[in-house]
Write an enzyme that holds these catalytic residues in place. Sequence first.
Site, PDB file in Angstrom:
ATOM      1  N   LYS A 188       1.183  -0.750   0.148  1.00 47.03           N
ATOM      2  CA  LYS A 188      -0.363  -0.180   0.301  1.00 47.03           C
ATOM      3  C   LYS A 188       0.913   1.068  -0.002  1.00 47.03           C
ATOM      4  CE  LYS A 188      -1.660  -2.020   3.639  1.00 47.03           C
ATOM      5  NZ  LYS A 188      -1.954  -3.604   3.676  1.00 47.03           N
ATOM      6  N   GLY A 189       2.065   1.312   0.282  1.00 46.14           N
ATOM      7  CA  GLY A 189       2.730   1.950   0.126  1.00 46.14           C
ATOM      8  C   GLY A 189       3.394   3.093  -0.740  1.00 46.14           C
ATOM      9  N   GLU A 235       7.080   2.481  -6.408  1.00 44.73           N
ATOM     10  CA  GLU A 235       7.000   2.016  -5.275  1.00 44.73           C
ATOM     11  C   GLU A 235       7.174   2.564  -4.957  1.00 44.73           C
ATOM     12  OE1 GLU A 235       6.496  -0.041  -3.093  1.00 44.73           O
ATOM     13  OE2 GLU A 235       8.565  -1.716  -2.643  1.00 44.73           O
ATOM     14  N   ASP A 269       5.165   2.913   6.452  1.00 44.55           N
ATOM     15  CA  ASP A 269       4.070   2.450   7.706  1.00 44.55           C
ATOM     16  C   ASP A 269       5.061   2.043   8.409  1.00 44.55           C
ATOM     17  OD1 ASP A 269       4.630   0.036   6.147  1.00 44.55           O
ATOM     18  OD2 ASP A 269       3.323  -0.946   7.853  1.00 44.55           O
ATOM     19  N   ASP A 328      14.574  -0.600  -0.119  1.00 43.55           N
ATOM     20  CA  ASP A 328      15.666  -0.661   0.810  1.00 43.55           C
ATOM     21  C   ASP A 328      16.774  -1.801   0.927  1.00 43.55           C
ATOM     22  OD1 ASP A 328      16.858  -0.786   4.042  1.00 43.55           O
ATOM     23  OD2 ASP A 328      14.737  -1.648   4.405  1.00 43.55           O
ATOM     24  N   PHE A 386      14.971   4.722   9.906  1.00 41.18           N
ATOM     25  CA  PHE A 386      13.395   4.379   9.652  1.00 41.18           C
ATOM     26  C   PHE A 386      12.335   4.964   9.581  1.00 41.18           C
ATOM     27  CE2 PHE A 386       8.991   2.040   9.829  1.00 41.18           C
ATOM     28  CZ  PHE A 386       9.600   0.798   8.936  1.00 41.18           C
TER      29      PHE A 386
HETATM   30  P1  IMP Z   1      12.799  -3.827   0.844  1.00 41.59           P
HETATM   31  O1  IMP Z   1      12.574  -5.393   0.110  1.00 41.59           O
HETATM   32  O2  IMP Z   1      14.269  -3.851   1.191  1.00 41.59           O
HETATM   33  O3  IMP Z   1      13.521  -3.179  -0.854  1.00 41.59           O
HETATM   34  O4  IMP Z   1      11.712  -3.203   1.146  1.00 41.59           O
HETATM   35  C1  IMP Z   1      10.465  -2.457   0.769  1.00 41.59           C
HETATM   36  C2  IMP Z   1       9.754  -2.263   1.551  1.00 41.59           C
HETATM   37  O5  IMP Z   1      10.424  -2.466   3.148  1.00 41.59           O
HETATM   38  C3  IMP Z   1       9.448  -0.741   1.375  1.00 41.59           C
HETATM   39  O6  IMP Z   1       8.446  -1.143   0.094  1.00 41.59           O
HETATM   40  C4  IMP Z   1       8.626  -0.492   2.601  1.00 41.59           C
HETATM   41  O7  IMP Z   1       6.987  -1.063   2.433  1.00 41.59           O
HETATM   42  C5  IMP Z   1       9.519  -1.362   2.893  1.00 41.59           C
HETATM   43  N1  IMP Z   1      10.262  -0.541   3.913  1.00 41.59           N
HETATM   44  C6  IMP Z   1      11.706  -0.389   3.632  1.00 41.59           C
HETATM   45  N2  IMP Z   1      12.732   0.852   4.489  1.00 41.59           N
HETATM   46  C7  IMP Z   1      11.293   1.226   4.747  1.00 41.59           C
HETATM   47  C8  IMP Z   1      11.121   2.501   5.849  1.00 41.59           C
HETATM   48  O8  IMP Z   1      12.319   3.061   6.547  1.00 41.59           O
HETATM   49  N3  IMP Z   1       9.970   2.696   6.269  1.00 41.59           N
HETATM   50  C9  IMP Z   1       8.308   2.304   6.603  1.00 41.59           C
HETATM   51  N4  IMP Z   1       9.262   1.048   5.101  1.00 41.59           N
HETATM   52  C10 IMP Z   1       9.764   0.661   4.921  1.00 41.59           C
HETATM   53 MG    MG Z   2       5.952  -0.721   0.313  1.00 38.15          MG
END
Ligand code: IMP
Ligand code: MG
Length: 181
Positions: free
Chosen positions: A45-46, A101, A161, A105, A154
């Site tokens: 949902k982000g 997106e 969220d 991260d 974070f």
């Molecule tokens: P990844 O798979 O580790 O790249 O994470 C991506 C997903 O993690 C994003 O679409 C977000 O939903 C969540 N995410 C990563 N970092 C943050 C943050 O700092 N705050 C909130 N959600 C995060």
């Molecule tokens: Mg996301």
Amino acid sequence: MNCMEQDIKEILLNEEQLKSKIKEIGKQISRDYEGKDLMLVGILKGSVPFMADLLKEITIPCTMDFMAVSSYGNSSKTSGIVRILKDLDFEIENKHVLIVEDIIDSGTTLAYLIEYLKGRKPASLKIACLLNKPERRLVEINTSYVGFVVPDYFLVGYGLDYAEKYRNLPYIGILKEDIYQ
Ligand code: IMP
Ligand code: MG
């Protein structure tokens, strides 16, 4: 001060900064995809606030679809496991797909999605992400459009969220550590 704002250590990106950057990205996408069959794929949902604002800055015809994936559960660190909770409604074969997106991260989520969507033979597959947090990257991801490179805090707000909260803040803020530790 409302109860959400008390949990924010610092505002990292305010509404004006987000708006003007998204306007720029929208212009660039409109130029790059001129005459092409563009389909935006938002990751729920982000990406919802980013998608809504970006969409309005794109001046060429395009369509939109959404996917929902889960990789976090309710924790602040990635589990490394990606599950598809909602798949696309439309076919993407021969379409120019742009994944929308909120933040990259570790890269786990997008790496998985890219492989998954490639299998459906889009004409092209690129990524527009509002935030890029490169410090914790585990998988290399090529991004075509990036709003802001952010430090390893974070972050919440503007779709992001913590345990499903704070998505409705109009800015991107750094969450106080004692909230998630
Ligand atoms: P990844 O798979 O580790 O790249 O994470 C991506 C997903 O993690 C994003 O679409 C977000 O939903 C969540 N995410 C990563 N970092 C943050 C943050 O700092 N705050 C909130 N959600 C995060
Ligand atoms: Mg996301």
